[in-house]
Design an enzyme around this catalytic site. Structure first.
Site, PDB file in Angstrom:
ATOM      1  N   ARG A  86       0.963  -1.283  -0.041  1.00 30.69           N
ATOM      2  CA  ARG A  86      -0.055  -0.091   0.028  1.00 30.69           C
ATOM      3  C   ARG A  86       0.848   1.116  -0.148  1.00 30.69           C
ATOM      4  NH1 ARG A  86      -5.032   0.506   3.923  1.00 30.69           N
ATOM      5  NH2 ARG A  86      -3.353   1.314   5.352  1.00 30.69           N
ATOM      6  N   ASP A 144       0.031  -1.785  12.461  1.00 33.18           N
ATOM      7  CA  ASP A 144       0.624  -2.249  11.155  1.00 33.18           C
ATOM      8  C   ASP A 144       1.036  -3.773  11.265  1.00 33.18           C
ATOM      9  OD1 ASP A 144       2.557  -2.908   8.836  1.00 33.18           O
ATOM     10  OD2 ASP A 144       2.302  -1.042   8.105  1.00 33.18           O
ATOM     11  N   ASP A 176       4.478  -4.846  10.183  1.00 32.55           N
ATOM     12  CA  ASP A 176       5.850  -4.152  11.157  1.00 32.55           C
ATOM     13  C   ASP A 176       5.843  -4.905  12.542  1.00 32.55           C
ATOM     14  OD1 ASP A 176       6.434  -2.324   9.197  1.00 32.55           O
ATOM     15  OD2 ASP A 176       5.111  -0.681  10.224  1.00 32.55           O
ATOM     16  N   THR A 195      -1.666   7.306  -0.448  1.00 30.42           N
ATOM     17  CA  THR A 195      -3.137   7.134  -0.828  1.00 30.42           C
ATOM     18  C   THR A 195      -3.728   5.718  -0.331  1.00 30.42           C
ATOM     19  OG1 THR A 195      -2.176   5.630  -2.547  1.00 30.42           O
ATOM     20  CG2 THR A 195      -2.271   8.006  -3.169  1.00 30.42           C
TER      21      THR A 195
HETATM   22  C1  PRP Z   1      -1.176  -4.318   4.669  1.00 31.53           C
HETATM   23  C2  PRP Z   1      -1.868  -5.540   4.908  1.00 31.53           C
HETATM   24  C3  PRP Z   1      -2.693  -5.839   3.873  1.00 31.53           C
HETATM   25  C4  PRP Z   1      -3.046  -4.412   3.144  1.00 31.53           C
HETATM   26  C5  PRP Z   1      -4.829  -4.068   3.761  1.00 31.53           C
HETATM   27  O1  PRP Z   1      -0.062  -4.595   3.900  1.00 31.53           O
HETATM   28  O2  PRP Z   1      -0.845  -6.584   5.165  1.00 31.53           O
HETATM   29  O3  PRP Z   1      -1.959  -6.443   2.736  1.00 31.53           O
HETATM   30  O4  PRP Z   1      -2.308  -3.549   4.188  1.00 31.53           O
HETATM   31  O5  PRP Z   1      -4.948  -3.003   3.417  1.00 31.53           O
HETATM   32  P1  PRP Z   1      -5.987  -2.653   2.251  1.00 31.53           P
HETATM   33  O6  PRP Z   1      -7.273  -3.490   2.602  1.00 31.53           O
HETATM   34  O7  PRP Z   1      -6.529  -1.337   2.545  1.00 31.53           O
HETATM   35  O8  PRP Z   1      -5.401  -3.117   0.895  1.00 31.53           O
HETATM   36  P2  PRP Z   1       0.840  -3.366   3.330  1.00 31.53           P
HETATM   37  O9  PRP Z   1       0.617  -2.917   2.063  1.00 31.53           O
HETATM   38  O10 PRP Z   1       1.118  -2.356   4.539  1.00 31.53           O
HETATM   39  O11 PRP Z   1       2.353  -4.234   3.132  1.00 31.53           O
HETATM   40  P3  PRP Z   1       3.138  -5.311   4.192  1.00 31.53           P
HETATM   41  O12 PRP Z   1       2.190  -6.631   4.423  1.00 31.53           O
HETATM   42  O13 PRP Z   1       4.353  -5.444   3.483  1.00 31.53           O
HETATM   43  O14 PRP Z   1       3.468  -4.403   5.423  1.00 31.53           O
HETATM   44  N1  URA Z   2      -2.602  -2.562   7.202  1.00 29.02           N
HETATM   45  C1  URA Z   2      -2.212  -3.008   8.399  1.00 29.02           C
HETATM   46  O1  URA Z   2      -1.174  -3.646   8.617  1.00 29.02           O
HETATM   47  N2  URA Z   2      -2.975  -2.518   9.249  1.00 29.02           N
HETATM   48  C2  URA Z   2      -4.162  -1.645   9.187  1.00 29.02           C
HETATM   49  O2  URA Z   2      -4.759  -1.085  10.145  1.00 29.02           O
HETATM   50  C3  URA Z   2      -4.315  -1.357   7.629  1.00 29.02           C
HETATM   51  C4  URA Z   2      -3.543  -1.957   6.679  1.00 29.02           C
END
Ligand code: PRP
Ligand code: URA
Length: 206
Positions: A102, A197, A200, A106
């Site tokens: 993400r 997150d 993280d 945005t």
């Molecule tokens: C997070 C989570 C999902 C996404 C959800 O991933 O693990 O994949 O956000 O958000 P959405 O429903 O609004 O699309 P992120 O993109 O932060 O990547 P990561 O898993 O590498 O931390």
């Molecule tokens: N991705 C995350 O890891 N946490 C949230 O709350 C939303 C998106």
């Protein structure tokens, strides 16, 4: 809008400990493992089986074996935290990977990797712990469908109403199985109360 929430006191206990900001990554990973087992068992309770007969040390016994191997597709990176327990439970599983990240401003996810096994005619579990806007989940479902997948189930830990609505309106055929449905998204599109997150917290990159 439809999501099936697992109904088990252990699941609620595990979600509560995951939410706690004081939970360190090593414990967070272990809690995720345990909760994924509950989610995976619930999501697969209607898998087809075939009847067989086996020889026990004493007699012959009727039984059932799973008819077809599963496919599991974690959405990188946080979905990786849910992969190991599913592969452990279902030893025949094939694994696909979809990389989505993400944008911090945005909240729109962009794809950076996609490698899928044969999904035609096979039950596919897409695993991603956070269903926030639903943008990532919809892109992952699109990719599995484009590869010929049809029986698709989305497993998440925490969902926001916005994400459930997005997925269920674009993909009404996809079952969503989760452990908690939270109040809303904040202005940064994080789930509240949520747990922060997930990636993280899983990998200690706070
Ligand atoms: C997070 C989570 C999902 C996404 C959800 O991933 O693990 O994949 O956000 O958000 P959405 O429903 O609004 O699309 P992120 O993109 O932060 O990547 P990561 O898993 O590498 O931390
Ligand atoms: N991705 C995350 O890891 N946490 C949230 O709350 C939303 C998106």
């Amino acid at each position: 809008m439809k999501i099936r929430l697992v109904d088990h006191p252990l699941a609620r206990h595990l979600v509560c400990r995951l939410r706690d900001a004081a939970t360190a990554p090593a414990i967070f990973r272990s809690l995720t493992n345990h909760l994924t087992i509950i989610l995976a068992l619930d999501a697969t309770r209607d898998l087809r089986t075939r009847t067989v007969e086996v020889a026990t040390p004493l007699d012959r016994a009727p039984g059932e074996l799973l008819s077809a191997p599963l496919v599991v597709v974690p959405i990188l990176r946080a979905g990786l935290g849910m992969l190991a327990p599913i592969v452990e439970l279902f030893s025949d599983t094939s694994v696909g990977y979809i990389g989505l990240a993400r944008d911090h401003t945005t909240a729109i996810a962009s794809a950076y990797y996609c490698k899928l096994p044969d999904v035609v005619g096979r039950t596919t579990l897409i695993v991603d712990p956070m269903l926030a806007t639903g943008g990532s989940a919809c892109q992952a479902i699109d990719a599995v469908k484009a590869a010929g997948g049809s029986d698709i189930r989305l497993l998440c830990v925490v969902a926001a109403p916005e994400g459930v609505l997005n997925v269920s309106s674009h993909h009404p055929d996809v079952q969503i199985i989760g452990a908690a449905l939270d109040r809303e998204l904040n202005s940064q599109k994080y789930i509240v109360p949520g747990l922060g997150d997930f990636g993280d917290r899983l990998y200690g990159t706070l």
